[in-house]
Design a protein around this motif. Structure first.
Motif, PDB file in Angstrom:
ATOM      1  N   UNK A 106      -0.460 -19.940  27.790  1.00 24.38           N
ATOM      2  CA  UNK A 106       0.692 -20.408  27.031  1.00 24.38           C
ATOM      3  C   UNK A 106       1.905 -20.596  27.938  1.00 24.38           C
ATOM      4  N   UNK A 107       2.169 -19.595  28.789  1.00 27.53           N
ATOM      5  CA  UNK A 107       3.296 -19.703  29.721  1.00 27.53           C
ATOM      6  C   UNK A 107       3.065 -20.879  30.669  1.00 27.53           C
ATOM      7  N   UNK A 108       1.843 -21.060  31.150  1.00 30.29           N
ATOM      8  CA  UNK A 108       1.525 -22.164  32.063  1.00 30.29           C
ATOM      9  C   UNK A 108       1.770 -23.519  31.401  1.00 30.29           C
ATOM     10  N   UNK A 109       1.361 -23.657  30.152  1.00 30.30           N
ATOM     11  CA  UNK A 109       1.570 -24.921  29.437  1.00 30.30           C
ATOM     12  C   UNK A 109       3.057 -25.220  29.292  1.00 30.30           C
ATOM     13  N   UNK A 110       3.851 -24.197  28.992  1.00 29.74           N
ATOM     14  CA  UNK A 110       5.303 -24.393  28.881  1.00 29.74           C
ATOM     15  C   UNK A 110       5.900 -24.746  30.239  1.00 29.74           C
ATOM     16  N   UNK A 111       5.421 -24.080  31.296  1.00 27.06           N
ATOM     17  CA  UNK A 111       5.911 -24.374  32.642  1.00 27.06           C
ATOM     18  C   UNK A 111       5.582 -25.820  33.020  1.00 27.06           C
ATOM     19  N   UNK A 151      -7.502 -11.250  21.030  1.00 25.72           N
ATOM     20  CA  UNK A 151      -7.530 -12.222  22.132  1.00 25.72           C
ATOM     21  C   UNK A 151      -6.860 -11.697  23.403  1.00 25.72           C
ATOM     22  N   UNK A 152      -6.302 -10.506  23.358  1.00 26.90           N
ATOM     23  CA  UNK A 152      -5.594  -9.962  24.520  1.00 26.90           C
ATOM     24  C   UNK A 152      -6.554  -9.683  25.672  1.00 26.90           C
ATOM     25  N   UNK A 153      -6.043  -9.846  26.878  1.00 24.37           N
ATOM     26  CA  UNK A 153      -6.846  -9.605  28.070  1.00 24.37           C
ATOM     27  C   UNK A 153      -7.759 -10.751  28.433  1.00 24.37           C
ATOM     28  N   UNK A 203       6.611 -15.328  21.844  1.00 27.11           N
ATOM     29  CA  UNK A 203       5.227 -15.801  21.854  1.00 27.11           C
ATOM     30  C   UNK A 203       4.357 -14.558  21.883  1.00 27.11           C
ATOM     31  N   UNK A 204       3.214 -14.635  21.265  1.00 24.11           N
ATOM     32  CA  UNK A 204       2.352 -13.463  21.252  1.00 24.11           C
ATOM     33  C   UNK A 204       0.900 -13.866  21.258  1.00 24.11           C
ATOM     34  N   UNK A 205       0.083 -12.912  21.618  1.00 27.00           N
ATOM     35  CA  UNK A 205      -1.360 -13.086  21.578  1.00 27.00           C
ATOM     36  C   UNK A 205      -1.892 -12.082  20.565  1.00 27.00           C
ATOM     37  N   UNK A 261       5.628  -5.706  26.542  1.00 30.51           N
ATOM     38  CA  UNK A 261       4.202  -6.002  26.700  1.00 30.51           C
ATOM     39  C   UNK A 261       3.978  -7.178  27.641  1.00 30.51           C
ATOM     40  N   UNK A 262       4.938  -8.081  27.703  1.00 32.91           N
ATOM     41  CA  UNK A 262       4.784  -9.286  28.515  1.00 32.91           C
ATOM     42  C   UNK A 262       5.339  -9.135  29.928  1.00 32.91           C
ATOM     43  N   UNK A 263       6.107  -8.081  30.167  1.00 35.17           N
ATOM     44  CA  UNK A 263       6.808  -7.937  31.451  1.00 35.17           C
ATOM     45  C   UNK A 263       5.872  -8.048  32.657  1.00 35.17           C
ATOM     46  N   UNK A 264       4.811  -7.277  32.702  1.00 35.73           N
ATOM     47  CA  UNK A 264       3.947  -7.282  33.890  1.00 35.73           C
ATOM     48  C   UNK A 264       3.286  -8.643  34.102  1.00 35.73           C
TER      49      UNK A 264
END
Length: 73
Positions: A28-33, A19-21, A13-15, A51-54
């Motif tokens: 997106x992660x919240x919707x999947x969760x 749209x970053x920041x 998944x990417x932004x 890029x997504x780790x933090x």
């Protein structure tokens, strides 16, 4: 949504750069969760890059495996 052993999987998944920041990836992660919870599954598997780790760590995810890609001719 793809499942691995009954657990939802969020792959690549990417932004977009403009749209970053702005919280798009987190949303997106919240919707999947939320969908994983709705399905009654025990968790969510995420395959993500550096890029997504933090962001993912701040949401409570932790690394459990490393994937090495091998490219052949």
């Amino acid at each position: 949504m793809r499942l691995i052993d009954g657990v939802p999987y969020l792959g690549t998944a990417l932004t977009l750069p403009w749209a970053r920041g702005r919280g798009c990836y987190r949303a997106l992660v919240r919707a999947r969760w939320d969908e994983a919870v709705r399905l009654g599954t025990p968790g969510l598997i995420v395959h993500a890059g550096e890029m997504s780790r933090s962001i993912l760590e701040s949401l409570g995810f932790h690394g459990s495996a490393r994937v090495e890609l091998l490219v052949g001719c």
